[in-house]
Write an enzyme that holds these catalytic residues in place. Structure first.
Site, PDB file in Angstrom:
ATOM      1  N   HIS B 184      -7.014   1.123  -0.875  1.00 20.74           N
ATOM      2  CA  HIS B 184      -6.962   0.049   0.131  1.00 20.74           C
ATOM      3  C   HIS B 184      -5.738   0.276   1.014  1.00 20.74           C
ATOM      4  CE1 HIS B 184      -7.495  -3.876   1.897  1.00 20.74           C
ATOM      5  NE2 HIS B 184      -6.288  -4.245   1.543  1.00 20.74           N
ATOM      6  N   ASP B 310     -18.024  -5.427   0.253  1.00 17.84           N
ATOM      7  CA  ASP B 310     -16.727  -6.076   0.019  1.00 17.84           C
ATOM      8  C   ASP B 310     -16.931  -7.470  -0.577  1.00 17.84           C
ATOM      9  OD1 ASP B 310     -13.961  -6.134  -0.085  1.00 17.84           O
ATOM     10  OD2 ASP B 310     -13.708  -6.856   1.960  1.00 17.84           O
TER      11      ASP B 310
END
Lengths: 322, 430
Positions: B184, B310
């Site tokens: 990330h 997500d």
């Protein structure tokens, strides 16, 4: 479209105000802004007479709900409500950082059950007042939400300018200081822009938010250039914690380049007026001699604050009876 | 030994082979036994026959980024409820992020999750092992032991490793096991107190912005370290035009780097936040329309490899807050395919390109044999009506949480049947 009354008289002369809440200047059309200024104008004499009372809101309940302390704004709303005859209750909500939002929605439900007619709300988070307005059945006035808006401040500033300059349109107003973190700057830019006032923002780049060139007519980082020929200077408070080397190296450097003193003010028009939403940091953003000098209209702003808040409360609540 | 299953009269769309043809698929023992394109099909004795009626038959989706609430926050989502949502959305395998309680940073937790998911979830749950202990960015986890336990890749989930030296060590060690690092991208200092994309819209709302450089700077760093260490590296999700440029240059030199895209950044932009709508508050923030157009171009040109949901279930208490104080995340398993099909219906991205990013590309990156319609591949399949109109209603979603970023959205395209290892796990009811 109803005609705006220009003759003196009671607030009942005005057509009903169509907004349920006052959350944001962005929600108001230009004629609604002018309507509120005209209504405020009519409230000024009420506070100057011996018996300062215009009991249009008798029997109404106003709750001032301040999640962030502010003696000045809260007192102004309290006096405004009381002069209109409303029952005013002050609630200062102590917030811990973890339970702020929880307190907000829970408090909204609790207060709503007490059937207030209007809630005056200040909160440290942008959008918090809007969120609260969705959870209650009464009118809500935004007394400042984070860095978003402070609509009654912009209205009182505009009223102050209009009374000193007899007009708004065509003037040039410079807003100086911590634009990035200022709800006062946002509300003023929106209001003045809607009424065709030329706006300038003046600040070091660190204190200018992204996209500001779309909100102000002109953007300056040099104060003397920015103040050239302006009609109005609005100074903003610099939070001390921003001048600790994190955003700004020091107070003395800030004052040297962005503090309003006589030398910088000399670039403005001779009849310039100097404003500040308070509380002031003398010697940080403004020279005490300017703050207390002949160009300063800062105490007028405080007086107009009461008039504007009376007008807003009256406009929002008198619509209920119509 | 179960009955063979023949799905006939289908439009077989297999992105891995570039197939888009009328045909039939035969399933035996949970795997694809045969496929017939164009020509006639023999029906094996005793086979169950499904007439697809011309619907698209595609590989089940492989979703590389899903957060569950289990273990730790079962009221948000369990493996079972995530599995239900996945099945309804045509997702037959998903990578589960390690941000649970306890976090997934140990082989024993990986082993537990795989057993628990087999017992309760309808689809394949593929745990990602944490890169660092406690996802704290300080100490390496046991990559080898987690891989043996079944971890499909390494990721610190929604955490971004700030120390360049730590990340280099992790990449170097991951290369040792040929494991993929999924990272990330968020420079903690630049994100600061930011809660949405930096720009005029944030300024007007009085919210603190997150500059695009909070993503592009760590991305550029990661790609250099990936080249240095030779690791297989997947940028978890990118959202900016600048990231597409950086990736394009890096990918021309290093075939071992790939990049993912959240369905939210593909379909939405910062304006969807409107007046502080917290379902649109996401840890990779919604960016400008220019950025969205750039990532779409990245998808078309192959700079973007994968699209994921997500999926991030959050309870209403966390979302019913002032914007800056609300939790990040939106659910997305059930809307992933239909939302992605918007780009197909608008003719911005071809069907095969979209499906490839949802099936065979993620499968390739994870080293799975699923995500394709080929002899011997797992029979993880979906039947899709590409044009079926429906409106998203949060109360009808199967997820335990309601925080959809597509609330009330009108979508075209729905999964009619989802098959995992030859078994139907979802059937759309008219």
């Amino acid at each position: 479209m109803p005609q705006l009354s220009s003759s003196a008289g009671q607030s009942g002369d005005f057509p009903p105000f169509r907004q349920r809440h006052l959350i944001s200047i962005a929600d108001l059309k230009p004629h609604e802004i002018i309507d509120l200024l005209d209504r405020s104008e009519r409230m000024v004499p009420v506070s100057r007479q011996e018996r300062k009372s215009l009991p249009t809101l008798s029997g109404k309940t106003q709750i001032n709900l301040f999640f962030e302390p502010s003696t000045r704004t809260q007192s102004s709303f309290e006096i405004a409500g009381k002069r209109l005859g409303a029952l005013v209750v002050n609630m200062s909500v102590k917030t811990s950082s973890v339970s702020k939002g929880e307190t907000l929605v829970d408090t909204a439900a609790t207060l709503n059950a007490m059937r207030p007619d209007v809630l005056v709300v200040r909160h440290s988070a942008a959008g918090a007042v809007e969120l609260l307005s969705q959870k209650v059945g009464c009118a809500v006035v935004n007394a400042g939400d984070g860095a978003h808006e402070h609509p009654t401040q912009a209205l009182l500033d505009a009223l102050t300018i209009r009374r000193h300059k007899d007009r708004l349109s065509g003037l040039t107003v410079a807003i100086c200081g911590d634009i990035a973190n200022s709800r006062v700057a946002r509300s003023n830019l929106l209001l003045l822009g809607a009424l065709n006032v030329r706006t300038r923002v003046i600040a070091p780049r660190n204190l200018l938010p992204a996209g500001i060139e779309n909100l102000a007519t002109e953007v300056f980082t040099d104060m003397e250039a920015g103040l050239k020929d302006v009609d109005v200077v609005m100074m903003l408070r610099l939070q001390h914690e921003r001048a600790n080397g994190k955003m700004i190296p020091s107070v003395r450097e800030y004052y040297r380049f962005y503090g309003l003193d006589a030398a910088k003010l000399a670039h403005a028009k001779p009849d310039v007026i100097v404003m500040h939403p308070g509380p002031m940091n003398r010697g940080v953003e403004i020279d005490p001699a300017i703050a207390d000098g002949s160009r300063s209209v800062i105490t007028d702003q405080v007086e107009m604050g009461v008039a504007v808040r009376m007008a807003v409360l009256d406009a929002l609540l008198s619509g209920d009876d119509a | 030994m179960t009955r063979p299953l023949l799905i006939e009269n289908a439009r077989v769309v297999d992105p891995a082979s570039g197939t888009d043809k009328r045909g039939a698929v035969l399933v035996e023992n949970g795997r694809i036994a045969d496929l017939a394109l164009g020509g006639p099909v023999g029906v094996p004795e005793g086979a169950e026959v499904i007439d697809a009626g011309g619907l698209v038959l595609a590989p089940g989706l492989v979703d590389m980024r899903v957060f569950t609430g289990e273990p730790g926050w079962e009221y948000r989502e369990t493996l079972a409820s995530a599995g239900e949502a996945a099945a309804a959305g045509g997702v037959t395998s998903f990578v589960m992020m390690p941000d649970t309680l306890p976090v997934v940073d140990d082989g024993a937790v990986v082993d537990f999750l795989i057993r628990r998911a087999k017992a309760t979830a309808k689809v394949n749950v593929l745990p990602a092992g944490g890169i660092t202990k406690g996802l704290a960015g300080k100490e390496l986890t046991e990559f080898g032991l987690m891989e043996e336990a079944g971890a499909v890749c390494l990721s610190d989930g929604r955490h971004s490793i700030q120390s360049t030296a730590m990340l280099r060590t992790a990449m170097s060690y991951a290369a040792n096991f040929d494991m993929t690092i999924v990272h990330h991208l968020a420079d903690a200092g630049l994100v600061g107190d930011g809660v949405m994309n930096e720009g005029l819209f944030a300024t007007v709302l009085g919210l603190k912005g997150i500059p695009r450089e909070a993503e592009t700077i760590p991305l550029a760093r990661d790609l250099q370290l990936a080249a240095l260490t030779g690791v297989r590296y997947h940028a978890a999700q990118v959202s900016t035009a600048g990231s597409i440029d950086i990736l394009k240059a890096a990918k021309s030199r290093n075939a071992r780097v790939t990049a993912g895209l959240s369905i939210n950044n593909l379909c939405l932009n910062e304006n969807d936040i409107g007046r502080y709508r917290t379902y649109f508050k996401l840890a990779t923030p919604l960016r400008s329309e220019d950025d969205r157009q750039a990532v779409i171009e990245g998808l078309r040109s192959g700079v973007i490899d994968t699209i994921h949901s997500d999926h991030d279930p959050q309870d209403s208490e966390g979302k019913r807050q002032p914007f800056a104080e609300a939790t990040d995340g939106a659910i997305g398993l059930e809307t992933l395919l239909a939302a992605a099909l918007r780009l197909v219906h608008s003719e911005e991205v071809p069907l095969l390109t979209i499906l490839k990013a949802l099936t065979s590309r993620p499968a390739d990156i994870l080293g799975l044999d699923s995500g394709r319609i080929a002899r011997g591949a797992p029979a993880d399949l979906i039947l899709v009506d590409l044009d079926y109109p429906w409106q998203v209603s949060e109360t009808e979603l199967k997820s335990r949480s309601r925080n959809t970023s597509f609330e009330n959205a009108r979508l075209a395209g729905k999964v009619m049947r989802t098959i995992v290892a030859g078994e139907t796990v979802f059937l759309h009811n008219e």
